[in-house]
Design a protein around this motif. Structure first.
Motif, short mmCIF file in Angstrom:
data_model
loop_
_atom_site.label_atom_id
_atom_site.label_comp_id
_atom_site.label_asym_id
_atom_site.label_seq_id
_atom_site.Cartn_x
_atom_site.Cartn_y
_atom_site.Cartn_z
N VAL A 210 0.84 -1.21 0.00
CA VAL A 210 0.00 0.00 0.00
C VAL A 210 0.87 1.26 0.00
CG1 VAL A 210 -1.81 1.23 1.27
CG2 VAL A 210 -1.76 -1.25 1.29
N GLY A 211 2.02 1.16 0.69
CA GLY A 211 2.93 2.30 0.81
C GLY A 211 3.46 2.82 -0.52
N GLN A 212 3.33 2.03 -1.58
CA GLN A 212 3.76 2.50 -2.90
C GLN A 212 2.84 3.62 -3.40
OE1 GLN A 212 6.55 1.26 -4.42
NE2 GLN A 212 6.79 0.10 -2.51
N ASN A 213 1.57 3.56 -2.98
CA ASN A 213 0.59 4.54 -3.47
C ASN A 213 0.13 5.54 -2.42
OD1 ASN A 213 0.42 3.27 -6.03
ND2 ASN A 213 -0.78 1.64 -5.03
N ILE A 214 0.14 5.10 -1.18
CA ILE A 214 -0.37 5.96 -0.10
C ILE A 214 0.73 6.09 0.94
CG2 ILE A 214 -2.10 6.10 1.76
CD1 ILE A 214 -3.90 4.35 0.02
N ARG A 215 0.91 7.31 1.48
CA ARG A 215 1.92 7.48 2.51
C ARG A 215 1.58 6.61 3.74
NH1 ARG A 215 1.38 12.33 3.07
NH2 ARG A 215 3.21 13.27 2.15
N VAL A 216 2.58 5.89 4.22
CA VAL A 216 2.46 5.28 5.55
C VAL A 216 3.39 6.14 6.41
CG1 VAL A 216 2.83 3.22 6.95
CG2 VAL A 216 2.05 2.99 4.58
N PHE A 217 2.85 6.80 7.43
CA PHE A 217 3.67 7.72 8.22
C PHE A 217 4.91 7.00 8.75
CE2 PHE A 217 -0.40 10.03 8.52
CZ PHE A 217 0.04 11.30 8.18
N ASP A 218 6.06 7.68 8.69
CA ASP A 218 7.29 7.13 9.29
C ASP A 218 7.07 6.91 10.78
OD1 ASP A 218 8.58 7.27 6.91
OD2 ASP A 218 9.50 9.24 7.30
N THR A 219 6.35 7.84 11.39
CA THR A 219 6.08 7.73 12.83
C THR A 219 5.13 6.58 13.10
OG1 THR A 219 6.22 10.14 12.95
CG2 THR A 219 5.23 9.00 14.84
N GLU A 220 5.50 5.75 14.08
CA GLU A 220 4.58 4.71 14.57
C GLU A 220 4.31 5.02 16.03
OE1 GLU A 220 6.77 1.11 13.82
OE2 GLU A 220 6.77 1.47 11.65
N ILE A 221 3.02 4.92 16.43
CA ILE A 221 2.69 5.23 17.82
C ILE A 221 2.84 3.95 18.65
CG2 ILE A 221 0.97 6.19 19.40
CD1 ILE A 221 1.81 8.15 17.10
N PRO A 222 3.75 3.95 19.63
CA PRO A 222 3.96 2.73 20.41
C PRO A 222 2.79 2.42 21.34
CG PRO A 222 5.53 4.46 21.05
CD PRO A 222 4.61 5.07 20.05
N HIS A 223 2.65 1.16 21.65
CA HIS A 223 1.65 0.76 22.65
C HIS A 223 2.17 1.14 24.02
CE1 HIS A 223 -0.82 -1.72 25.23
NE2 HIS A 223 -1.68 -1.79 24.22
N SER A 224 1.32 1.82 24.80
CA SER A 224 1.73 2.16 26.17
C SER A 224 0.50 2.45 27.01
CB SER A 224 2.64 3.39 26.15
OG SER A 224 2.64 4.00 27.42
N VAL A 225 0.53 1.93 28.21
CA VAL A 225 -0.61 2.16 29.10
C VAL A 225 -0.74 3.65 29.44
CG1 VAL A 225 0.69 1.75 31.23
CG2 VAL A 225 -1.77 1.25 31.16
#
Ligand code: ATP
Ligand code: MG
Length: 274
Positions: A210-225
């Motif tokens: 999908v990233g070839q056509n649509i931006r996948v943000f470089d930032t990933e939000i980590p899991h955290s309580v």
């Protein structure tokens, strides 16, 4: 503001971090000096609660009253907006929005009601972020008609990514039929647990396809309580856990979103020159 950008934060899948992203991207943008309005387009009122309104159902004025004034062609209520101590404005919602959505089916230009309700507010803001409900119903269509672009939070799980096709299809349909300028700013992976290979594999595969056509943000939000605690305390992650990894991630996302704005402005400028 002349260049107000309206972003719908949307995914028909529930619990993927839409509301959490609306709050923290909103406060992130406000921290970098932008004027921000957050619109709660979900009758669950989660954004409203997350910004500290304890009982949204007791609000006299909300997004639904504003939309009703558009439908009735009446003067909009002047006191719908609530200011949050962290520098963002909120157009709150409650269960009344559910009745409003059902009633929209009999309304002329029913897809444009939210757009007409917020267009007049653009002069006061740099960004308007719309927190969508987990469905592809009439409220979400209204949000995508009102928006310049969409941000799609998604968890890195097999079923979440499978549901994306349906969402992308719907966005394309709205783009073709009603809102030709609608863009997808990007897919944002949320609640990422980098200790699992499954998450890494899914994100890698999505970036490659999908990233070839649509931006996948470089930032990933980590899991955290710490992120989950925020909605209870009514504050953003920047106040709740300032030095933590989720705050750092939402700060990085804020910069990415601002840079999209800059590049698209640059692009339109060079188009014009050519
Ligand atoms: P809905 O579809 O019901 O509107 P949503 O997509 O808006 O849900 P959120 O409400 O933002 O999703 O998040 C779902 C739950 O996950 C909430 O309890 C929230 O506090 C929690 N959560 C959000 N982000 C994170 C994170 N990065 N780490 C851990 N928990 C998170
Ligand atoms: Mg939500």
């Amino acid at each position: 503001m002349e260049n107000c950008k309206v972003i719908a934060i949307t995914n028909q899948k529930g619990g993927v971090g839409k509301t959490t992203t609306a709050v923290n991207l909103g406060v992130g943008l406000a921290d970098s000096g932008k004027k921000v309005l957050l619109v709660d387009a979900d009758p669950q009122g989660s954004l409203t609660v997350s910004l500290g309104v304890k009982n949204p159902d007791e609000l006299d004025v909300s997004l639904s009253s504003l939309m009703q004034s558009v439908i009735d062609d009446e003067q909009p209520p002047s006191d719908a907006i609530i200011t949050h101590p962290e520098g963002v404005d909120l157009l709150p919602s409650n269960i009344e929005l559910s009745g409003m959505e059902t009633g929209l089916f009999n309304v002329m230009s029913r897809e444009y009601v939210l757009k007409n309700a917020i267009d007049g507010m653009k002069k006061n803001y740099d960004y308007i972020l719309i927190d969508c409900m987990p469905s592809l119903g009439m409220m979400t269509i209204n949000a995508l008609v009102a928006a310049d672009s969409a941000i799609i939070p998604s968890q890195p799980s097999f079923l979440s990514t499978k549901g994306l096709n349906l969402l992308l299809h719907s966005i394309n349909k709205i783009k073709r039929s009603i809102n030709p300028n609608l863009k997808i700013d990007g897919i944002l992976f949320t609640m990422v647990d980098n200790r699992t290979n499954n998450a890494k594999d899914i994100i890698g595969a999505m970036r490659d396809t999908v990233g070839q056509n649509i931006r996948v943000f470089d930032t990933e939000i980590p899991h955290s309580v710490r992120a989950a605690e925020c909605s209870v305390t009514g504050e953003s992650i920047f106040t709740h856990d300032k030095g933590g990894k989720v705050a750092a991630a939402y700060e990085a996302l804020t910069k990415e979103v601002e840079s999209i704005e800059r590049t698209s402005q640059n692009r339109s400028r060079s188009d014009w020159v050519r």
